[in-house]
Design an enzyme around this catalytic site. Sequence first.
Site, PDB file in Angstrom:
ATOM      1  N   ASP A   1      -2.704  -3.582   4.076  1.00  0.00           N
ATOM      2  CA  ASP A   1      -1.427  -2.945   3.757  1.00  0.00           C
ATOM      3  C   ASP A   1      -0.596  -3.751   2.771  1.00  0.00           C
ATOM      4  OD1 ASP A   1      -1.822  -0.738   5.489  1.00  0.00           O
ATOM      5  OD2 ASP A   1      -1.261  -1.964   7.211  1.00  0.00           O
ATOM      6  N   ASP A  14       0.840  -1.200   0.000  1.00  0.00           N
ATOM      7  CA  ASP A  14       0.000   0.000   0.000  1.00  0.00           C
ATOM      8  C   ASP A  14       0.872   1.246   0.000  1.00  0.00           C
ATOM      9  OD1 ASP A  14      -2.261   1.662   0.185  1.00  0.00           O
ATOM     10  OD2 ASP A  14      -2.095   1.729   2.360  1.00  0.00           O
ATOM     11  N   GLU A  62      -2.584  -6.824   7.428  1.00  0.00           N
ATOM     12  CA  GLU A  62      -2.766  -5.484   8.010  1.00  0.00           C
ATOM     13  C   GLU A  62      -1.645  -5.272   9.019  1.00  0.00           C
ATOM     14  OE1 GLU A  62      -4.503  -1.742   8.881  1.00  0.00           O
ATOM     15  OE2 GLU A  62      -5.039  -3.170   7.287  1.00  0.00           O
ATOM     16  N   ARG A  63      -0.810  -4.271   8.784  1.00  0.00           N
ATOM     17  CA  ARG A  63       0.339  -4.015   9.658  1.00  0.00           C
ATOM     18  C   ARG A  63       0.006  -2.889  10.625  1.00  0.00           C
ATOM     19  NH1 ARG A  63       4.980  -0.300   8.038  1.00  0.00           N
ATOM     20  NH2 ARG A  63       6.423  -0.396   9.781  1.00  0.00           N
ATOM     21  N   GLU A 120       2.267   2.842   3.145  1.00  0.00           N
ATOM     22  CA  GLU A 120       3.449   2.311   3.810  1.00  0.00           C
ATOM     23  C   GLU A 120       4.730   2.982   3.333  1.00  0.00           C
ATOM     24  OE1 GLU A 120       3.513  -0.200   6.275  1.00  0.00           O
ATOM     25  OE2 GLU A 120       1.415   0.393   6.286  1.00  0.00           O
TER      26      GLU A 120
END
Length: 551
Positions: free
Chosen positions: A307, A274, A333-334, A277
């Site tokens: 992400d 993404d 998802e981070r 990021e």
Amino acid sequence: MAEPVRLGRKRPLPVCPNPLFVRWLTEWRDEAASRGRHTRFVFQKALRSLQRYPLPLRNGKEAKILQHFGDRLCRMLDERLKEHLASGGDHAPSSPSGKKRASKGPPAQVQGSSMPVPTQPQAGSTNAGYWPAQNSGAREILLQLYREHLNSDGHSFLTKEELLQKCAQKTPRVVPESSRPWPALRGLLHRNLVLRTHRPARYALTPEGLELAQKLAEAEGLSTLNTAFQPEEHHEESPVPEAILSEPGTTEVGVQQRPLELRPSEYRVLLCVDIGETRGAGHRPEMLRELQRLRVPHTVRKLHVGDFVWVAQETRPRDPERPGELVLDHIVERKRLDDLCSSIIDGRFREQKFRLKRCGLGHRIYLVEEHGSVQNLSLPESTLLQAVTNTQVIDGFFVKRTMDIKESAGYLALLTKGLERLYQGHTLHSRPWGTPGDAESEAKPSTNPLCSLLTFSDFNAEAVKNKAQSVREVFARQLMQVRGLSGEKAAALVDRYSTPASLLAAYDACATTKEQEMLLSTVKCGRLQRNLGPALSRTLYQLYCSHSPLT
């Protein structure tokens, strides 16, 4: 004696100093718009900047002083300028005063080069300099309407179904596969080159459009159309999607795209990062540096949910600029601990998990990354631990905790290699959104869900956060703002009362206030089918039935 008042302009309006560059930027913008590419916004910004610049430019390199002109766009202008000169373009430079130099005069030289500068035609109207690109949707529409205009047995107009069917037969790739209304037709209507009348709509050429279509026909050797007109054959095997046949400006709906099949030797696994990021303060770009160091094949895109995702990208596509892509069944998802704290406080934490569950991918990974000291965070460590545990136990996510960004990048590298091995030797197929195999579908899963995947365009389009929503969806979001009311509980409520009006009608049907307060207490929620409970039922009654301010 007072001087007489002079009416009118003192001098004529200045002509466009760089009409060639304006024309080329307009062509590129319209071509990008006809193919549904986001680069049309880049060309539009550059075009506005160029139109505000009052001085002539001798080459593309000089345009770099303007806003929205980068190295690549300047190179494109220089290359187009060379092509123009090589094809015998006029070599006389444009004059700021608008006066043409004598044709026998020596050609002007580009600064620092022996290349002469071409004459850029002056723009006299809003469509001056507009020339649809080769094989573009706008060009094909004008030519099809011109054919109909020359047809003695025709009506000089076409309905949208007829027009797009003819375009699909003549040049199939100009018809977009996205769910948006066709921007090429909308652009021609905006330029007053095509006229729309009646209901259902009929499309015909305006005088300006007819003049441009005649020039296009002459350029393509179609000047004998009026004497050698033949009706197009009907091909049933290539129907135009219904969503394309909708009127410009209508709501976006799903389109049945052409099925995509990728054999084992025809695709590669690619990590999509993404764009969020890679932006922002701190060490966010470090993630890309770590992925490059670990030699992870990746690309940066705008993801509307999650992400990181992985796609199987076509290695030998028919269109090199738009290779086919299928999203593998994994999404990450981070969250850094500080970001996790803020998302819990402002409510993004629950909403993001809810959207991840609805994204259509089955394997959801929650990557929690340590950041600084836990004592410096705005929430106690026990709260964060409980939130992470709930994500794993209740929501069914796989939770992975890492110490820093390097360990996170290493974990993504391992996942990428693991997915390459997992999908090795498999043939992948595309499937429409909501069909069996979809994580959101209630139908029986397909026999091989691993290889029945969503296209990237479908996945990203369905995940758009601010798309048009139904009353049911808005009602569910409204319910989730109540403390203690999770996504599963909101889903159970909207299954019974799909709109606020139906809920209010149920409240009105109750005989007593006590009955109203307990109306929702027995609604079954979640996998365990537990009751909503009297506390939340009373809270919702106060929210929707109290006429005084809530306390």
